[in-house]
Design an enzyme around this catalytic site. Sequence first.
Site, PDB file in Angstrom:
ATOM      1  N   ASP A  96       0.863  -1.167   0.000  1.00  0.00           N
ATOM      2  CA  ASP A  96       0.000   0.000   0.000  1.00  0.00           C
ATOM      3  C   ASP A  96       0.903   1.222   0.000  1.00  0.00           C
ATOM      4  O   ASP A  96       1.916   1.252   0.698  1.00  0.00           O
ATOM      5  CB  ASP A  96      -0.928   0.007   1.221  1.00  0.00           C
ATOM      6  CG  ASP A  96      -2.222   0.746   0.915  1.00  0.00           C
ATOM      7  OD1 ASP A  96      -2.857   0.438  -0.116  1.00  0.00           O
ATOM      8  OD2 ASP A  96      -2.602   1.646   1.688  1.00  0.00           O
TER       9      ASP A  96
ATOM     10  N   GLY B 233      -0.182   7.051 -11.729  1.00  0.00           N
ATOM     11  CA  GLY B 233      -0.606   7.842 -10.568  1.00  0.00           C
ATOM     12  C   GLY B 233      -0.114   9.277 -10.609  1.00  0.00           C
ATOM     13  O   GLY B 233      -0.299   9.993 -11.600  1.00  0.00           O
ATOM     14  N   TYR B 234       0.552   9.674  -9.538  1.00  0.00           N
ATOM     15  CA  TYR B 234       0.987  11.064  -9.394  1.00  0.00           C
ATOM     16  C   TYR B 234       2.379  11.313  -9.992  1.00  0.00           C
ATOM     17  O   TYR B 234       2.955  12.384  -9.787  1.00  0.00           O
ATOM     18  CB  TYR B 234       0.983  11.450  -7.909  1.00  0.00           C
ATOM     19  CG  TYR B 234      -0.382  11.326  -7.253  1.00  0.00           C
ATOM     20  CD1 TYR B 234      -1.286  12.382  -7.255  1.00  0.00           C
ATOM     21  CD2 TYR B 234      -0.788  10.131  -6.640  1.00  0.00           C
ATOM     22  CE1 TYR B 234      -2.535  12.271  -6.656  1.00  0.00           C
ATOM     23  CE2 TYR B 234      -2.033   9.999  -6.046  1.00  0.00           C
ATOM     24  CZ  TYR B 234      -2.898  11.074  -6.058  1.00  0.00           C
ATOM     25  OH  TYR B 234      -4.144  10.951  -5.472  1.00  0.00           O
ATOM     26  N   ASP B 235       2.931  10.358 -10.719  1.00  0.00           N
ATOM     27  CA  ASP B 235       4.285  10.506 -11.275  1.00  0.00           C
ATOM     28  C   ASP B 235       4.498  11.801 -12.075  1.00  0.00           C
ATOM     29  O   ASP B 235       5.577  12.399 -11.980  1.00  0.00           O
ATOM     30  CB  ASP B 235       4.650   9.302 -12.152  1.00  0.00           C
ATOM     31  CG  ASP B 235       5.077   8.099 -11.322  1.00  0.00           C
ATOM     32  OD1 ASP B 235       5.317   8.275 -10.107  1.00  0.00           O
ATOM     33  OD2 ASP B 235       5.170   6.995 -11.873  1.00  0.00           O
TER      34      ASP B 235
ATOM     35  N   HIS C 272      10.225   5.033  -3.499  1.00  0.00           N
ATOM     36  CA  HIS C 272       9.723   4.460  -2.238  1.00  0.00           C
ATOM     37  C   HIS C 272       9.549   2.949  -2.370  1.00  0.00           C
ATOM     38  O   HIS C 272       9.931   2.179  -1.510  1.00  0.00           O
ATOM     39  CB  HIS C 272       8.396   5.141  -1.885  1.00  0.00           C
ATOM     40  CG  HIS C 272       7.406   5.193  -3.027  1.00  0.00           C
ATOM     41  ND1 HIS C 272       7.748   5.646  -4.270  1.00  0.00           N
ATOM     42  CD2 HIS C 272       6.112   4.799  -3.119  1.00  0.00           C
ATOM     43  CE1 HIS C 272       6.697   5.553  -5.077  1.00  0.00           C
ATOM     44  NE2 HIS C 272       5.696   5.038  -4.398  1.00  0.00           N
ATOM     45  N   ARG C 273       8.966   2.526  -3.512  1.00  0.00           N
ATOM     46  CA  ARG C 273       8.707   1.095  -3.749  1.00  0.00           C
ATOM     47  C   ARG C 273      10.024   0.334  -3.869  1.00  0.00           C
ATOM     48  O   ARG C 273      10.184  -0.757  -3.324  1.00  0.00           O
ATOM     49  CB  ARG C 273       7.866   0.969  -5.034  1.00  0.00           C
ATOM     50  CG  ARG C 273       7.394  -0.405  -5.366  1.00  0.00           C
ATOM     51  CD  ARG C 273       6.246  -0.370  -6.375  1.00  0.00           C
ATOM     52  NE  ARG C 273       5.080   0.302  -5.842  1.00  0.00           N
ATOM     53  CZ  ARG C 273       4.682   1.526  -6.213  1.00  0.00           C
ATOM     54  NH1 ARG C 273       5.302   2.185  -7.156  1.00  0.00           N
ATOM     55  NH2 ARG C 273       3.640   2.078  -5.626  1.00  0.00           N
TER      56      ARG C 273
HETATM   57  P1  ITT Z   1      -3.811  -2.072  -5.170  1.00  0.00           P
HETATM   58  O1  ITT Z   1      -4.543  -1.630  -3.929  1.00  0.00           O
HETATM   59  O2  ITT Z   1      -4.555  -3.122  -5.933  1.00  0.00           O
HETATM   60  O3  ITT Z   1      -2.385  -2.452  -4.884  1.00  0.00           O
HETATM   61  P2  ITT Z   1      -3.958   0.727  -5.894  1.00  0.00           P
HETATM   62  O4  ITT Z   1      -3.610   1.539  -7.105  1.00  0.00           O
HETATM   63  O5  ITT Z   1      -5.348   0.914  -5.322  1.00  0.00           O
HETATM   64  O6  ITT Z   1      -3.696  -0.822  -6.202  1.00  0.00           O
HETATM   65  P3  ITT Z   1      -2.918   1.712  -3.406  1.00  0.00           P
HETATM   66  O7  ITT Z   1      -4.203   1.463  -2.729  1.00  0.00           O
HETATM   67  O8  ITT Z   1      -1.641   1.345  -2.726  1.00  0.00           O
HETATM   68  O9  ITT Z   1      -2.866   0.991  -4.832  1.00  0.00           O
HETATM   69  O10 ITT Z   1      -2.893   3.230  -3.803  1.00  0.00           O
HETATM   70  C1  ITT Z   1      -1.728   3.816  -4.137  1.00  0.00           C
HETATM   71  C2  ITT Z   1      -2.039   5.059  -4.942  1.00  0.00           C
HETATM   72  O11 ITT Z   1      -1.026   6.021  -4.608  1.00  0.00           O
HETATM   73  C3  ITT Z   1      -1.885   4.783  -6.426  1.00  0.00           C
HETATM   74  O12 ITT Z   1      -3.090   4.446  -7.044  1.00  0.00           O
HETATM   75  C4  ITT Z   1      -1.337   6.114  -6.913  1.00  0.00           C
HETATM   76  O13 ITT Z   1      -2.387   7.014  -7.109  1.00  0.00           O
HETATM   77  C5  ITT Z   1      -0.468   6.570  -5.740  1.00  0.00           C
HETATM   78  N1  ITT Z   1       0.916   6.071  -5.904  1.00  0.00           N
HETATM   79  C6  ITT Z   1       1.532   5.093  -5.181  1.00  0.00           C
HETATM   80  N2  ITT Z   1       2.761   4.853  -5.618  1.00  0.00           N
HETATM   81  C7  ITT Z   1       2.926   5.667  -6.677  1.00  0.00           C
HETATM   82  C8  ITT Z   1       3.979   5.860  -7.587  1.00  0.00           C
HETATM   83  O14 ITT Z   1       5.094   5.131  -7.541  1.00  0.00           O
HETATM   84  N3  ITT Z   1       3.833   6.772  -8.554  1.00  0.00           N
HETATM   85  C9  ITT Z   1       2.704   7.498  -8.634  1.00  0.00           C
HETATM   86  N4  ITT Z   1       1.648   7.366  -7.833  1.00  0.00           N
HETATM   87  C10 ITT Z   1       1.755   6.447  -6.860  1.00  0.00           C
END
Ligand code: ITT
Length: 196
Positions: free
Chosen positions: A69, A148-150, A175-176
Amino acid sequence: MFIIVLATRNQKKIEEINQILNIRNVVLRPYHEYIDIHIPEPGETLLENSLLKAEFVHRITKLPALGEDSGLFVEALNGAPGVLSARYEVNDKKRIERVLRELGNSKNRKAWFRAVIVYYYDIKKYEVFEGEIEGRIAYEPRGESGFGYDPIFIPFGYKETFAELGPVIKNKISHRAKALKKFKKFFIRNFVERQK
Ligand code: ITT
């Protein structure tokens, strides 16, 4: 061959995890290959959600599971969108627009991404790994890569956004990547070297 089930439906996350981990004789399989269900994320912290996802997938598959998460935390927005990052708006474009709108012309653009990974390998047996990267929010979206927010996140020490830097750099510093490197060390020490 050792199988680890990934407790995520986010295809971009799956690609990044595959690129970063790359452990010999280990295959990563997304959980939707085993069960077609959306795992809810009701938790108030990244850890709660990550643990919930990993435990759920382990219970269903009986295989070791990796939950992840993550979220973007913006200082001037009191940490928002944070744990609600995925639920902040209906799609990436709108999520980015909302962050930029709420931040306006604020001079304080400090932000950080955080990832919490849970490796759930047996009943009530799990390990937690965390990673964080600091940076700032751009004034407008730039770049095509990532997710996402990249397009609006500029990591500390760079001028480009994650979406402009591309996967090779992002997957070294994100972070990942930081959380997964800790997991990889743990995994190799406890599950690979012990078998030798
Ligand atoms: P899962 O729950 O199925 O893993 P998800 O997209 O819903 O998929 P999260 O609940 O962990 O994943 O939400 C993380 C959100 O945070 C993701 O959808 C992005 O909007 C943002 N995010 C996380 N890591 C990111 C990254 O490396 N780059 C850009 N945005 C990121």
